[in-house]
Design an enzyme around this catalytic site. Structure first.
Site, PDB file in Angstrom:
ATOM      1  N   CYS A   1     -16.747 -27.648 -37.229  1.00 18.08           N
ATOM      2  CA  CYS A   1     -15.522 -28.408 -36.959  1.00 18.08           C
ATOM      3  C   CYS A   1     -15.589 -29.746 -37.685  1.00 18.08           C
ATOM      4  CB  CYS A   1     -15.384 -28.600 -35.446  1.00 18.08           C
ATOM      5  SG  CYS A   1     -14.070 -29.731 -34.985  1.00 18.08           S
TER       6      CYS A   1
ATOM      7  N   CYS B   1     -14.545 -32.785 -35.703  1.00 21.65           N
ATOM      8  CA  CYS B   1     -15.504 -33.247 -34.687  1.00 21.65           C
ATOM      9  C   CYS B   1     -16.717 -33.919 -35.340  1.00 21.65           C
ATOM     10  CB  CYS B   1     -16.029 -32.093 -33.841  1.00 21.65           C
ATOM     11  SG  CYS B   1     -14.840 -30.832 -33.477  1.00 21.65           S
ATOM     12  N   ASP B   2     -17.258 -33.312 -36.392  1.00 18.82           N
ATOM     13  CA  ASP B   2     -18.567 -33.731 -36.907  1.00 18.82           C
ATOM     14  C   ASP B   2     -18.518 -34.405 -38.274  1.00 18.82           C
ATOM     15  OD1 ASP B   2     -19.770 -32.639 -34.669  1.00 18.82           O
ATOM     16  OD2 ASP B   2     -19.866 -30.642 -35.557  1.00 18.82           O
TER      17      ASP B   2
END
Ligand code: NAP
Length: 309
Positions: free
Chosen positions: A136, A139-140
């Protein structure tokens, strides 16, 4: 907590399809509960910017949109319970849902369990997740500021992830097993224009190179068979999704990829059981198609309950 109470509808999964089913069911006067394992939104909550959901002309982040959908359903009386569903008996009457928080009963069940990221299936992939391997970008991605990342895939997810990462990372290498992207045209020009983005066409990742964390990947050219080592700090695997339907085997009809067979009515092979959003067989998996499913499922459940089951 579970108990002997019988709900008119239990929705499993609090993504956009699930909370829309709950909204419509609650507004129709059905006693409705949503079971969600973590927080509302499902995969949508991990999306940084949703630009194609009508009504939000400047885009909206998925987490905020999820919270709005949850609050809207709850305003009309739908309940939410944070519980992991462990087992379901969908043929029983009432239907039985055993969860981490006890057993729940319902006359109808809406399955909105979505789909999770597909894995490459390479040795070390699970152990390196969070240590260089990611699924993701929203997200990261920030972990890889000014570093080198590889993105695998050729669909909308890979295109969106590569574009997002090109604004964060020092260098992005997009690896795809074909010579063209299947991603929608809207992504093509910005990808071509990103100066720090390089394409590796007709290539697959055959090995993860690592010590404690990922240090690179081995790529294989599918035409020539030539292998190259590409040093990188991060690998974003964006190759599609697999439906969360392990628990359904033997109870419901699934297609060859594991999606629950259901048409536009959202009716599954079992009476009183509906499948909405990414988990069902459908041509386009988007927030807007998931919410449409949710409304339809609530309508179908209402009709089913009116028949006096
Ligand atoms: P997808 O459309 O199924 O694309 C998956 C991509 O990964 C394909 O290019 C596929 O290659 C490749 N792939 C699959 N398995 C692979 C493997 N084992 N090794 C290497 N490559 C592999 O999946 P997605 O991009 O995640 O999108 C899923 C759904 O979400 C779609 O309906 C998409 O439209 C939607 N979505 C939409 C947006 C948007 O509209 N902005 C953003 C993200 C996702 P082939 O091309 O060779 O099959």
């Amino acid at each position: 907590m579970g108990g002997s109470h019988i709900y008119d509808m239990i929705v499993v999964g609090g993504g956009p399809g699930g909370y829309t089913a709950a909204l419509y069911a609650a507004r129709a006067g059905l006693d409705t509960l949503v079971l969600e394992k973590l927080s509302a939104g499902g995969q949508m909550a991990l999306t940084e910017a949703i630009e194609n959901y009508p009504g939000f002309e400047d885009g909206i982040d998925g987490f905020t949109l999820a919270e709005k959908m949850q609050r809207q359903a709850e305003r009309f009386g739908a309940g939410s319970e944070y519980a992991q569903v462990e087992r379901m008996d969908l043929s029983a009457s009432p239907k039985v849902l055993e969860t981490s928080e006890g057993t729940f009963y319902a006359r109808t069940v809406v399955l909105a369990t979505g789909a999770g990221p597909r894995q490459l299936g390479l040795p070390g992939e699970a152990a390196l997740t969070g240590r260089g391997v990611a699924y993701c970008a929203a997200c990261d991605g920030m972990r890889y500021k000014d570093r080198t990342v590889v993105v695998v895939g050729g669909g909308n997810s890979a295109a969106a992830d590569a574009l997002l990462l090109s604004r964060i990372a020092g260098k992005v290498i997009l690896v795809h097993r074909r010579d063209t992207l299947r991603a929608t045209k809207v992504y093509h020009a910005p990808l071509m224009q990103a100066e720090n983005l390089e394409f590796r066409w007709n290539s697959t990742v055959t090995e993860l190179l690592h010590g404690d964390a990922l240090t690179g990947v081995r790529l294989k050219d599918r035409n020539t068979g030539a292998e190259t080592e590409v040093p990188c700090d991060g690998l974003f695997i964006s190759i599609g999704r697999t439906p969360a339907t392990e628990w359904a085997a033997g109870q419901l009809e699934l297609d060859q990829n594991g999606y629950i067979r259901a048409d536009e009515t959202t009716k599954t092979s079992l009476p009183g059981v509906y499948a909405v959003g990414d988990v069902r067989t459908k041509p386009l998996r988007q927030v807007v198609t998931a919410v449409a499913d949710g409304a339809t499922a609530a309508h179908m459940a209402e009709e089913y309950l009116a028949e006096g089951v």
